[in-house]
Design a protein around this motif. Structure first.
Motif, PDB file in Angstrom:
ATOM      1  N   GLN A  80       0.843  -1.194   0.000  1.00 37.52           N
ATOM      2  CA  GLN A  80       0.000   0.000   0.000  1.00 37.52           C
ATOM      3  C   GLN A  80       0.873   1.237   0.000  1.00 37.52           C
ATOM      4  O   GLN A  80       1.831   1.338   0.763  1.00 37.52           O
ATOM      5  CB  GLN A  80      -0.909  -0.006   1.239  1.00 37.52           C
TER       6      GLN A  80
ATOM      7  N   ALA B  35      -4.641   8.827   3.319  1.00 43.46           N
ATOM      8  CA  ALA B  35      -4.869   7.465   3.806  1.00 43.46           C
ATOM      9  C   ALA B  35      -6.364   7.294   4.053  1.00 43.46           C
ATOM     10  O   ALA B  35      -7.059   8.241   4.428  1.00 43.46           O
ATOM     11  CB  ALA B  35      -4.095   7.203   5.095  1.00 43.46           C
TER      12      ALA B  35
ATOM     13  N   LEU C 138       1.158   5.282   0.685  1.00 46.65           N
ATOM     14  CA  LEU C 138       0.536   6.316   1.500  1.00 46.65           C
ATOM     15  C   LEU C 138       1.334   7.603   1.317  1.00 46.65           C
ATOM     16  O   LEU C 138       2.517   7.653   1.655  1.00 46.65           O
ATOM     17  CB  LEU C 138       0.526   5.899   2.979  1.00 46.65           C
TER      18      LEU C 138
ATOM     19  N   ARG D 196      -3.966   4.271   9.508  1.00 49.43           N
ATOM     20  CA  ARG D 196      -2.911   4.256   8.504  1.00 49.43           C
ATOM     21  C   ARG D 196      -2.177   5.593   8.469  1.00 49.43           C
ATOM     22  O   ARG D 196      -0.960   5.639   8.259  1.00 49.43           O
ATOM     23  CB  ARG D 196      -3.511   3.934   7.130  1.00 49.43           C
TER      24      ARG D 196
END
Length: 308
Positions: A123, A140, A125, A145
């Motif tokens: 992922q 996010a 971010l 997160r």
């Protein structure tokens, strides 16, 4: 690179870092893929993608950083099923039940064996640092997160004192009044078609999509004491978003005119120039939007004690 979500933080007492110093610090915490038995890992990556090694972009005091987060997906149900099967075989062979300690040891063994074979999810971010205003925004989907990225930045810098951005009027109070009293609504605010309303009692949450927010159903819910905790609207025809009760901005969509302006910029097929052009246009819009939104919410509240 256009942000879809934004969690905002006020920065406190952070020493000024020049571009070169910060770049070196980011390089020292560069992302590395997961090792065989690691469950998760985070590190800094190049915002422009694999073709670049530049981990920091800065345009007129606006800094762009990108973190990569990798984790192995090992469902608890899979581990539990294997543990139960192995425990059953051992109990049959040994003629008696396993102790709690033995089952825990078996669980750890299964976890270590299965983890290297688990699927890996990666992922990205993104973090926007407005050094002039002392604000950080994290792209996010969840507050958790966003906090993970701040933890990585804190580790990179040695310390980072931040608090979630707060306003004198809570978003819930303001959004409720915007729906309850249309005449008091800011002129540059155009309602969308999504809303979430909560009650103080046990009536649960009322969510509406593709509904008339000025309609009778919504007004009836407000008259019954429900409060708005999420609301979709457009600010100054530039940015459409869903504002949450914690000031998180979700499902952001920038105006077509702005995206067209970005696409028409001559970047010579240079991915770095393309990224920085988009970033400059995006941060200009976000800065203007936030200034207006914070003003509508009564200005910024005195921050709580920062997290070191």
């Amino acid at each position: 690179m256009w942000f879809k979500h934004l969690h905002l933080y006020r920065v406190h007492d952070t020493p000024a870092l020049d571009r070169d110093t910060l770049s070196e610090a980011l390089d020292a915490q560069a992302f590395r893929p997961l090792g065989g038995v690691e469950a998760k890992r985070m590190g800094w990556s190049a915002p422009a993608g694999r073709g670049s090694e530049q981990r920091l972009h800065e345009i007129q005091g606006h800094r762009l950083l990108s973190a990569l987060r990798q984790e192995r997906l090992l469902p608890a149900a899979v581990v539990r099923e294997e543990v139960e099967a192995r425990a059953s075989d051992r109990e049959a062979a040994e003629g008696g039940p396993l102790s709690r300690q033995q089952k825990q040891a078996l669980k750890e063994q299964v976890y270590e064996e299965f983890l290297p074979r688990a699927f890996v999810r990666t992922q990205r971010l993104d973090l926007w640092w407005d050094t002039g205003r002392g604000l950080i925004g994290v792209n996010a989907s969840s507050r958790k997160r966003a906090e993970d990225v701040l933890d990585l930045l804190r580790q990179t810098l040695g310390s980072l004192k931040v608090t979630p951005l707060a306003t004198k009027a809570t978003p819930t109070r303001a959004m409720t009044e915007w729906l309850r009293q249309p005449d008091e609504r800011p002129a540059a605010l155009e309602l969308g078609d999504q809303v979430e309303l909560k009650s103080n009692g046990d009536e649960g949450v009322l969510r509406g999509r593709q509904v008339d927010l000025d309609g009778e159903e919504i007004q009836t819910a407000l008259s019954a004491g429900r409060q708005v905790t999420r609301l979709a609207f457009t600010i100054d025809e530039a940015l459409t978003l869903v504002l949450h009760d914690d000031l998180a901005m979700k499902s952001m969509r920038f105006a077509d005119a702005l995206l067209d302006e970005a696409s028409q910029t001559d970047d010579g097929d240079d991915p770095i120039l393309r990224l920085e052009t988009d970033f400059a246009l995006m941060t200009q819009t976000l800065s203007n939007t936030l200034e207006q939104l914070i003003d509508w919410l009564g200005g910024e509240a005195t921050p709580a004690a920062p997290t070191p």
